[in-house]
Design a protein around this motif. Structure first.
Motif, short mmCIF file in Angstrom:
data_model
loop_
_atom_site.label_atom_id
_atom_site.label_comp_id
_atom_site.label_asym_id
_atom_site.label_seq_id
_atom_site.Cartn_x
_atom_site.Cartn_y
_atom_site.Cartn_z
N ILE A 22 1.21 -1.12 0.28
CA ILE A 22 -0.18 0.17 -0.23
C ILE A 22 0.74 1.35 -0.03
CG2 ILE A 22 -1.59 1.36 1.08
CD1 ILE A 22 -2.35 -0.84 1.85
N GLY A 23 1.55 1.25 0.88
CA GLY A 23 2.73 2.42 0.83
C GLY A 23 3.50 2.60 -0.57
N ARG A 24 4.11 1.27 -0.97
CA ARG A 24 5.08 1.60 -2.62
C ARG A 24 3.80 1.87 -3.90
NH1 ARG A 24 6.08 -2.77 -6.01
NH2 ARG A 24 7.04 -2.48 -7.89
N ALA A 25 2.38 1.86 -3.25
CA ALA A 25 1.38 2.69 -4.49
C ALA A 25 1.06 3.97 -3.68
CB ALA A 25 0.09 1.82 -4.51
N ASN A 26 2.13 5.00 -2.84
CA ASN A 26 1.33 5.82 -2.34
C ASN A 26 2.05 7.10 -2.73
OD1 ASN A 26 -1.75 5.33 -2.44
ND2 ASN A 26 -1.48 4.93 0.17
N GLU A 27 3.37 6.20 -2.85
CA GLU A 27 5.14 6.86 -3.30
C GLU A 27 4.28 8.38 -3.79
OE1 GLU A 27 8.26 6.51 -2.54
OE2 GLU A 27 7.29 5.00 -1.29
N PRO A 28 5.26 8.99 -3.94
CA PRO A 28 5.36 10.77 -4.43
C PRO A 28 6.38 10.32 -5.65
CG PRO A 28 5.59 11.41 -2.28
CD PRO A 28 5.75 8.96 -2.91
N GLY A 29 5.27 11.29 -6.65
CA GLY A 29 5.73 10.89 -8.25
C GLY A 29 5.62 9.27 -8.78
N ARG A 30 5.16 8.70 -8.18
CA ARG A 30 4.09 7.45 -8.77
C ARG A 30 2.88 7.66 -9.17
NH1 ARG A 30 8.38 3.84 -10.19
NH2 ARG A 30 6.80 2.00 -9.97
N CYS A 31 2.04 6.72 -10.02
CA CYS A 31 1.23 6.65 -10.11
C CYS A 31 0.16 5.49 -10.68
CB CYS A 31 0.27 7.95 -11.72
SG CYS A 31 0.61 10.03 -10.80
N ILE A 32 -1.31 5.47 -10.19
CA ILE A 32 -1.87 4.26 -11.07
C ILE A 32 -2.09 3.80 -11.79
CG2 ILE A 32 -2.86 2.41 -9.79
CD1 ILE A 32 -2.17 2.87 -7.25
N TYR A 33 -2.11 3.27 -13.03
CA TYR A 33 -2.57 3.70 -14.66
C TYR A 33 -3.80 2.45 -14.45
CZ TYR A 33 0.80 7.05 -14.98
OH TYR A 33 1.53 8.50 -15.85
N ARG A 34 -4.39 2.20 -15.36
CA ARG A 34 -5.12 0.91 -15.72
C ARG A 34 -4.75 0.76 -17.67
NH1 ARG A 34 -8.94 -1.41 -12.49
NH2 ARG A 34 -8.99 -0.36 -10.93
N ASP A 35 -4.53 -0.60 -17.86
CA ASP A 35 -4.38 -0.91 -19.57
C ASP A 35 -6.41 -0.70 -19.46
OD1 ASP A 35 -5.14 -3.50 -18.03
OD2 ASP A 35 -3.50 -4.18 -19.31
N ARG A 36 -6.19 -0.96 -20.82
CA ARG A 36 -7.46 -1.62 -21.54
C ARG A 36 -8.11 -2.78 -21.04
NH1 ARG A 36 -5.81 -2.51 -27.63
NH2 ARG A 36 -4.21 -4.62 -27.63
N TYR A 37 -7.44 -3.27 -20.46
CA TYR A 37 -7.84 -4.67 -20.04
C TYR A 37 -8.74 -5.09 -18.53
CZ TYR A 37 -5.80 -6.18 -24.40
OH TYR A 37 -5.19 -6.52 -25.57
N GLY A 38 -7.94 -3.73 -17.86
CA GLY A 38 -8.52 -3.17 -15.96
C GLY A 38 -7.30 -3.40 -15.59
N ARG A 39 -6.38 -4.34 -16.15
CA ARG A 39 -5.32 -4.41 -14.96
C ARG A 39 -4.63 -3.29 -14.66
NH1 ARG A 39 -2.85 -8.53 -19.53
NH2 ARG A 39 -2.92 -6.08 -19.77
N ARG A 40 -4.35 -3.51 -13.56
CA ARG A 40 -3.79 -2.19 -12.68
C ARG A 40 -2.02 -2.17 -12.70
NH1 ARG A 40 -7.02 -0.04 -7.40
NH2 ARG A 40 -5.25 0.63 -7.23
N TYR A 41 -1.35 -1.19 -13.20
CA TYR A 41 0.17 -0.26 -12.38
C TYR A 41 0.49 0.90 -12.22
CZ TYR A 41 0.40 1.16 -17.41
OH TYR A 41 0.15 2.27 -18.24
N THR A 42 1.46 0.63 -11.68
CA THR A 42 2.42 1.96 -11.21
C THR A 42 3.53 2.09 -11.86
OG1 THR A 42 3.56 1.04 -9.39
CG2 THR A 42 1.10 1.90 -8.93
N ALA A 43 3.67 3.42 -12.37
CA ALA A 43 4.81 3.48 -13.06
C ALA A 43 4.93 5.15 -12.53
CB ALA A 43 4.32 3.63 -14.21
N ARG A 44 5.78 6.07 -13.23
CA ARG A 44 5.80 7.40 -12.77
C ARG A 44 5.18 8.15 -13.39
NH1 ARG A 44 10.12 9.85 -10.85
NH2 ARG A 44 12.10 8.64 -10.04
N CYS A 45 5.30 9.60 -12.70
CA CYS A 45 4.19 10.07 -13.62
C CYS A 45 4.02 11.30 -14.53
CB CYS A 45 3.05 10.67 -12.46
SG CYS A 45 2.80 10.08 -11.07
#
Length: 82
Positions: A59-82
């Motif tokens: 949970i903390g990793r998903a909330n890192e500053p400069g990191r955003c949670i994205y969702r691809d067209r299949y509904g899968r979530r992933y985090t990457a730099r904003c």
């Protein structure tokens, strides 16, 4: 009440940690307290701390500053730099 004070004393020094470290520490302390209270056993507290630590780190990793949670067209979530 004593357990809550001990948990607060362990959580307060986390101000210099990253979000992932804070999440892991808070999750481990919370999981340990909950696991110990539910099972009334040291083994239950240890399992609760382990599970809480892993969950808190994720949970903390998903909330890192400069990191955003994205969702691809299949509904899968992933985090990457904003």
């Amino acid at each position: 009440m004593k357990k809550i004070l001990v948990a607060a004393a362990l959580i307060l020094p986390l101000t210099a940690c990253t979000q992932t470290e804070k999440g892991a520490a808070i999750g481990a302390v919370s999981g340990g307290i909950i696991g110990g209270a539910i099972t009334d056993d040291v083994g239950g507290a240890a399992v609760g701390a382990a599970v809480g630590g892993v969950a808190g780190a994720l949970i903390g990793r998903a909330n890192e500053p400069g990191r955003c949670i994205y969702r691809d067209r299949y509904g899968r979530r992933y985090t990457a730099r904003c």
